[in-house]
Design an enzyme around this catalytic site. Structure first.
Site, short mmCIF file in Angstrom:
data_model
loop_
_atom_site.label_atom_id
_atom_site.label_comp_id
_atom_site.label_asym_id
_atom_site.label_seq_id
_atom_site.Cartn_x
_atom_site.Cartn_y
_atom_site.Cartn_z
N THR A 1 51.24 61.59 25.50
CA THR A 1 52.27 62.25 26.29
C THR A 1 53.19 62.91 25.28
O THR A 1 53.14 62.56 24.11
CB THR A 1 53.05 61.17 27.09
OG1 THR A 1 52.29 60.81 28.24
CG2 THR A 1 54.40 61.61 27.56
N GLY B 1 51.32 53.87 31.93
CA GLY B 1 52.34 54.22 32.90
C GLY B 1 52.61 53.20 33.99
O GLY B 1 53.76 53.02 34.42
N1 ASP Z 1 52.70 57.30 30.39
C1 ASP Z 1 51.67 58.26 30.60
C2 ASP Z 1 50.98 57.95 31.90
O1 ASP Z 1 50.78 56.79 32.21
C3 ASP Z 1 50.67 58.29 29.52
C4 ASP Z 1 51.30 58.18 28.18
O2 ASP Z 1 52.46 58.30 28.02
O3 ASP Z 1 50.63 57.95 27.21
O4 ASP Z 1 50.60 58.85 32.59
#
Ligand code: ASP
Length: 346
Positions: A211, A265
């Site tokens: 992300t 997440g």
């Molecule tokens: N938090 C993001 C999600 O779960 C993925 C990430 O941040 O690595 O979509």
């Protein structure tokens, strides 16, 4: 004569003390400013990362942090600075956001993003968008030009058209690396189990994280936070992660701190990680670093949630804890400190 000299000397000392006091006051009066960014909690191991890969990530992180920092130094708002930094990472195929976003189970890209302004507590978020080149730009438009906080899917895309944001084909987000990753993930899902949910839960971390995000404090003392992501590899059924959820993946409040998260997440949503860090700071009256550390390295670890955050408080203190193997991250402050790193103890 002697007395006069002493008096004169005393006067000079007092004047110079006053001058230095005044100088200190001016120094303290000038707001400091700072920015921190992340390019995702990495599952890549230090030993497997080539020097070329490392150099590519560090160069892009540097480009993004420098652009955000320069805007802040020109007196621009923290909101503008974080958007500029995030857009550089969204446009890079290195990160799981914008170009380079992971694939859904069906072989498409569904993007999520959010932004929050710590002065006004205004916020904007989008989820499941497929044709907007910069999801963070759309989140800002939702915050500033709609009466809502979160728009999703087709409706969000129609809103993007209305406010004149750049549209792209979904294939704009394609990269070979992420496609190969989808194929590997699907193979594991099929091999493992007939129950998709359970199989997906047991996928290794590398398929679940990545992300981009930024947090900043500007010269006016205002905080802002933003996050943008492609979510999880092989996600299905319209799955939405924490990135577009205010309080989970993104939070900003001038009274406490600004946070952008990256990680698995589902855990960040259930433990409302970003808001929890700020609330602990505010209600327990503890430093940012401690609040962020407890949430990431104790609460999330005990729950089994991998990832990390970047966080900044209203004095410009920065914390970037993570409990995963690595987290692409960088920071730069007006006090002259700057940092770029990926793994622990860097
Ligand atoms: N938090 C993001 C999600 O779960 C993925 C990430 O941040 O690595 O979509």
């Amino acid at each position: 004569m002697m007395k006069n000299k002493l008096l004169k000397h005393g006067l000079l000392v007092s004047l110079s003390m006053l001058a230095s006091l005044n100088f200190t006051a001016v120094q303290a009066f000038e707001s400091s400013f700072a920015i921190a960014i992340h390019g995702g909690a990495g599952a890549i191991s230090k030993s497997k990362m080539t020097p070329e890969q490392r150099q590519a990530y560090e160069a892009k992180l540097k480009e993004a942090i420098d652009v955000g920092y320069q805007l802040l130094s020109q007196g621009k708002s923290s909101q503008k600075a974080i958007i500029a930094a995030i857009q550089i990472m969204e446009a890079s195929p290195l990160f799981n956001a914008g170009k380079g976003a992971v694939y859904t189970f069906e072989g498409e890209h569904e993007l999520d993003a959010s932004i929050m302004n710590g002065e006004t507590l205004n916020a904007g978020a989008v989820s499941g968008v497929k044709t907007v080149q910069s999801p963070i730009a759309l989140a800002e438009k939702v915050m500033e030009e709609s009466v809502h906080v979160m728009l999703s899917g087709e409706g969000a895309e129609n809103f993007a058209k209305k406010v004149g944001l750049k549209e792209v084909e979904n294939s704009y987000f394609n990269t070979e690396r992420r496609y190969k990753s989808l194929l590997r993930a699907k193979k594991k899902l099929i091999e493992k189990d007939k129950d998709f949910q359970a199989a997906h839960q047991s996928l290794p971390l590398e398929y679940k994280v990545g992300t981009v995000g930024a947090v900043a404090l500007d010269k006016d003392g205002n905080l802002a936070a933003g996050t943008s992501t492609g979510g999880m590899t092989a996600k299905r059924f319209g799955r939405i992660g924490d990135a577009p959820i205010i309080g989970a993946g993104t939070y900003a409040n001038n009274e406490s701190c600004a946070v952008s998260a990256t990680g698995h997440g589902e855990y960040f949503i259930r433990y409302h990680v970003a808001a929890d860090i700020c609330a602990r700071m505010q209600y327990q009256n503890i430093p940012l670093e401690k609040a962020a550390d407890v949430v990431i390295n104790k609460i999330l670890v005990e729950a089994g949630g991998s990832g990390g955050v970047i966080a900044i408080d209203a004095k410009g203190n920065i914390a970037m804890p993570f409990n995963s193997e690595g987290m692409y991250r960088a920071s730069k402050s007006s006090n002259g400190q700057s940092f770029i790193g990926i793994f622990h103890n860097e």
